[in-house]
Scaffold this motif. Structure first.
Motif, PDB file in Angstrom:
ATOM      1  N   MET A  20       0.819  -1.210   0.000  1.00 46.86           N
ATOM      2  CA  MET A  20       0.000   0.000   0.000  1.00 46.86           C
ATOM      3  C   MET A  20       0.854   1.262   0.000  1.00 46.86           C
ATOM      4  N   ASP A  21       2.043   1.171   0.615  1.00 46.49           N
ATOM      5  CA  ASP A  21       2.915   2.346   0.662  1.00 46.49           C
ATOM      6  C   ASP A  21       3.935   2.354  -0.472  1.00 46.49           C
ATOM      7  N   GLY A  22       3.713   1.508  -1.501  1.00 46.93           N
ATOM      8  CA  GLY A  22       4.553   1.548  -2.694  1.00 46.93           C
ATOM      9  C   GLY A  22       5.829   0.745  -2.636  1.00 46.93           C
ATOM     10  N   ARG A  23       6.000  -0.086  -1.620  1.00 50.30           N
ATOM     11  CA  ARG A  23       7.212  -0.897  -1.520  1.00 50.30           C
ATOM     12  C   ARG A  23       7.046  -2.227  -2.240  1.00 50.30           C
ATOM     13  N   GLN A  24       8.171  -2.802  -2.662  1.00 49.15           N
ATOM     14  CA  GLN A  24       8.151  -4.105  -3.324  1.00 49.15           C
ATOM     15  C   GLN A  24       8.331  -5.197  -2.274  1.00 49.15           C
ATOM     16  N   ARG A  25       7.347  -6.081  -2.208  1.00 48.07           N
ATOM     17  CA  ARG A  25       7.350  -7.159  -1.223  1.00 48.07           C
ATOM     18  C   ARG A  25       7.413  -8.506  -1.927  1.00 48.07           C
ATOM     19  N   LEU A  26       8.356  -9.335  -1.517  1.00 48.25           N
ATOM     20  CA  LEU A  26       8.535 -10.663  -2.102  1.00 48.25           C
ATOM     21  C   LEU A  26       8.222 -11.716  -1.047  1.00 48.25           C
ATOM     22  N   ASP A  27       7.150 -12.450  -1.262  1.00 50.38           N
ATOM     23  CA  ASP A  27       6.715 -13.475  -0.314  1.00 50.38           C
ATOM     24  C   ASP A  27       7.044 -14.860  -0.855  1.00 50.38           C
ATOM     25  N   LEU A  28       8.036 -15.497  -0.234  1.00 51.63           N
ATOM     26  CA  LEU A  28       8.441 -16.862  -0.595  1.00 51.63           C
ATOM     27  C   LEU A  28       8.280 -17.781   0.617  1.00 51.63           C
ATOM     28  N   SER A  29       7.320 -17.492   1.447  1.00 55.24           N
ATOM     29  CA  SER A  29       7.130 -18.265   2.677  1.00 55.24           C
ATOM     30  C   SER A  29       6.454 -19.604   2.402  1.00 55.24           C
ATOM     31  N   ASN A  30       6.781 -20.589   3.253  1.00 47.82           N
ATOM     32  CA  ASN A  30       6.121 -21.902   3.227  1.00 47.82           C
ATOM     33  C   ASN A  30       6.163 -22.557   1.838  1.00 47.82           C
TER      34      ASN A  30
END
Length: 259
Positions: A20-30
């Protein structure tokens, strides 16, 4: 998931989301990842990386090249140590290393270089001390050390006046600090708890009655006193930014105790 999953750069790029704040998030969990993906070196603009609930036993030296990271979640892996280059992640503000196999000897002195850290979770490990260089973490506001083997807390914790939340529950602490700093006040307010297991038949009537009373809560409803069983304790220290630990935290606790 027992088999290790090999990730390609194409797969990783598709997993990137914009927050929402414009950051790049990479989710490689589980995802059953047992080896740190080398293709992450190509993701130089990622701000948040979630590799929690995988099978990682070690981190490569090149992790220090991910200098854009602000949030790093590695909880619920099998990490025993961190590389010296970990201290190169100088932009980190939130770091979750809970529910691993970290020992004090596996923590590098370079952790003191992470001076932007605001939240650090080291709960559910095998720690009995922390590097003295961490006294430089003057922006640290939340520090979780629950479920380790600390007999006493590191001296530098008392001088980190920015700490407003300190969770050191379920450690064999032999004393309680008292003083004026935020960390000292938190410590002074904590009550040491000890757990004893016994069968009901081995207790006298008085002790049995006391145990039952301590596990009950009395509430007044409609003019009547209602006795309720206390709710099962939740381990809030596992809940941090970029973490969904609350959903299966009891399962992870069981797995950790098997190590």
């Amino acid at each position: 998931m027992s088999k290790s999953k090999k990730l390609t750069l194409k797969m990783v790029k598709k997993a990137v989301k914009i927050t929402m704040d414009g950051r790049q998030r990479l989710d490689l969990s589980n995802m059953g990842i047992a080896t740190f993906p080398k293709c992450l070196l190509k993701m130089t603009n990622v701000d948040e990386l979630d590799l929690s609930r995988n099978l990682l036993r070690k981190l490569p030296e090149f992790i220090g090249n991910l200098s854009s990271l602000r949030c790093l979640d590695l909880h619920s892996n099998k990490l025993q140590a961190l590389p010296n280059t970990f201290g190169n992640l100088v932009r980190l503000t939130h770091l979750n290393l809970s529910n691993n196999c970290l020992t004090s000897g596996g923590l590098p002195t370079t952790l003191g270089s992470l001076t932007c850290l605001q939240s650090l979770n080291l709960g559910l490990n095998r720690l009995d001390d922390l590097p003295p260089t961490m006294a430089a973490l003057t922006n640290l506001q939340e520090l979780c050390l629950f479920d380790n083997v600390f007999k006493k807390l590191p001296e530098f914790v008392e001088i980190l006046t920015s700490i407003t939340k300190l969770n050191a529950d379920r450690n064999p602490l032999s004393y309680t600090h008292r003083g004026g700093t935020a960390a000292q006040k938190v410590l002074a307010s904590e009550v040491e708890e000890t757990l004893y297991l016994a069968t009901e038949c081995s207790l006298c009537t008085t002790c049995l009655g006391r145990c039952k009373r301590e596990t009950q809560t009395r509430r007044v409803r409609g003019g009547k006193v209602v006795i309720e069983r206390k709710r099962k304790r939740s381990y809030s220290g596992l809940i941090t930014p970029n973490s969904v630990a609350i959903n299966t935290q009891d399962v992870w606790r069981i797995e950790w105790q098997k190590h």
